[in-house]
Design a protein around this motif. Structure first.
Motif, mmCIF file in Angstrom:
data_model
loop_
_atom_site.group_PDB
_atom_site.id
_atom_site.type_symbol
_atom_site.label_atom_id
_atom_site.label_comp_id
_atom_site.label_asym_id
_atom_site.label_seq_id
_atom_site.Cartn_x
_atom_site.Cartn_y
_atom_site.Cartn_z
ATOM 1 N N GLU A 183 -8.337 -11.220 -6.188
ATOM 2 C CA GLU A 183 -8.376 -9.844 -6.687
ATOM 3 C C GLU A 183 -7.218 -9.012 -6.139
ATOM 4 N N SER A 184 -6.922 -9.151 -4.833
ATOM 5 C CA SER A 184 -5.818 -8.378 -4.250
ATOM 6 C C SER A 184 -4.487 -8.798 -4.853
ATOM 7 N N ASN A 210 -4.048 -7.131 -8.169
ATOM 8 C CA ASN A 210 -3.672 -5.719 -8.009
ATOM 9 C C ASN A 210 -2.190 -5.585 -7.685
ATOM 10 N N TYR A 220 -1.073 -13.295 -1.721
ATOM 11 C CA TYR A 220 -1.243 -12.485 -2.932
ATOM 12 C C TYR A 220 -2.004 -13.271 -3.986
ATOM 13 N N PHE A 229 -0.073 -6.177 -10.818
ATOM 14 C CA PHE A 229 -0.038 -4.963 -11.655
ATOM 15 C C PHE A 229 0.855 -3.897 -11.029
ATOM 16 N N LEU A 230 0.821 -3.792 -9.694
ATOM 17 C CA LEU A 230 1.664 -2.810 -9.005
ATOM 18 C C LEU A 230 3.137 -3.102 -9.244
ATOM 19 N N GLU A 267 0.832 -1.211 0.000
ATOM 20 C CA GLU A 267 0.000 0.000 0.000
ATOM 21 C C GLU A 267 0.864 1.258 0.000
ATOM 22 N N ASN A 273 2.472 1.728 -3.421
ATOM 23 C CA ASN A 273 1.485 2.249 -4.368
ATOM 24 C C ASN A 273 1.221 3.734 -4.124
#
Length: 285
Positions: A158-159, A162, A155, A165-166, A121, A124
């Motif tokens: 959906e998380s 994400n 991991y 992609f991060l 987090e 990001n």
């Protein structure tokens, strides 16, 4: 909550391992390995710490290194007022200097630590901020060589998509492809999973695990899974409590147990959310 507690434990262990290399570093460029933690609770600056009104800031990522000492590491107001980042044990006065640990975001931005603990987090959020970008190896003469991802089995779904992609956005922005290492004890098809997560080819991903002859047998365990039955209208939590009480009755003491340890001496109960864990703990207690 669990991730922060895990981060504290790993931060403490990393600090101890770094101290084993102090003599080697001193014979080289004469400095020590410095670590820092960047996440929500990290203090912004010396000014923020100074005007918080507290006599000290407790730094519970580190435990006192003195044997048998149970003191806590603190950043005292006297040092804050003098503009010094220094930790001191409140009992034995053992100290940790700014050459070993960075305590504020401001000091990390001025002098990036050699090892940075952070969360996805925070990566990001801060990746696009000019004052933090060099912490992650952007526009830096020293790009990040290694990224360590812990508990990578979380991991997924959906998380996990994400985060995948991060990581790709991070590599694209930093113009760097660091060496990724993932830790997990429960992954199935680990090479495939990790290759998809980090965007690397499967043939470039290697699973490292202990060989059979390296394993040490220390005990045995019995697994019992409880599944709810909607027809019976029984509360799964109460059934779990009854099963946990029964499991405890089936165990032997470690000393002078009749089964010689085969029946076990501990019960571990796992639930799928924190609310159930809290209710289970207090009702079972």
């Amino acid at each position: 909550y669990p991730r922060i507690e895990l981060l504290k434990d790993q931060f403490n262990e990393a600090w101890h391992q770094c101290r084993k290399l102090d003599a080697v570093m001193a014979s080289g460029d004469g400095r020590q390995i410095r670590i820092g933690a960047l996440f929500g609770d990290t203090i912004e600056s010396l000014a923020t710490a100074k005007y918080s009104g507290e006599a000290y800031h407790r730094f519970d990522y580190l435990k006192c290194f003195t044997p048998m000492c149970r003191g806590e590491m603190r950043w005292n107001k006297a040092d804050i007022d003098r503009g010094i980042e220094r930790l001191e044990c409140n009992q034995c006065r053992f100290e940790v200097t700014s050459e070993q640990v960075s305590l504020t975001r401001e000091s990390m931005k001025k002098l990036p630590p050699d090892i940075l603990f952070t969360t996805t987090e925070m990566l990001n959020q801060k990746m696009s901020e000019p004052y933090y970008r060099h912490l992650f190896g952007f526009r830096s003469a020293h790009p990040v060589p290694l990224v360590l991802l812990d508990e990578v089995h979380t991991y997924s779904g959906e998380s996990g998509a994400n985060i995948a992609f991060l990581l790709r956005r991070y590599m694209k922005t930093a113009k760097n492809s660091p060496h990724f290492v993932g830790l997990s004890a429960t992954l199935v098809d680990a090479e495939v999973f990790f290759a998809r997560l980090t965007g690397s080819e499967e043939y470039n991903t290697q699973l490292i695990e202990p060989m059979l002859e390296e394993m040490i047998e220390e005990g045995s365990e019995y697994l019992l899974a409880l599944r709810g039955d909607a027809v019976s209208q029984t509360a799964l939590l109460s059934t779990t409590i009854q099963a946990a009480m029964l499991a405890a009755r089936l165990q032997d003491p470690l000393i002078r147990g009749k089964s010689q340890g085969n029946w076990g001496a501990k019960t571990f109960v796992f639930c799928d959310n924190l609310d159930i864990v809290n209710r289970l703990y207090f009702q079972l207690y």
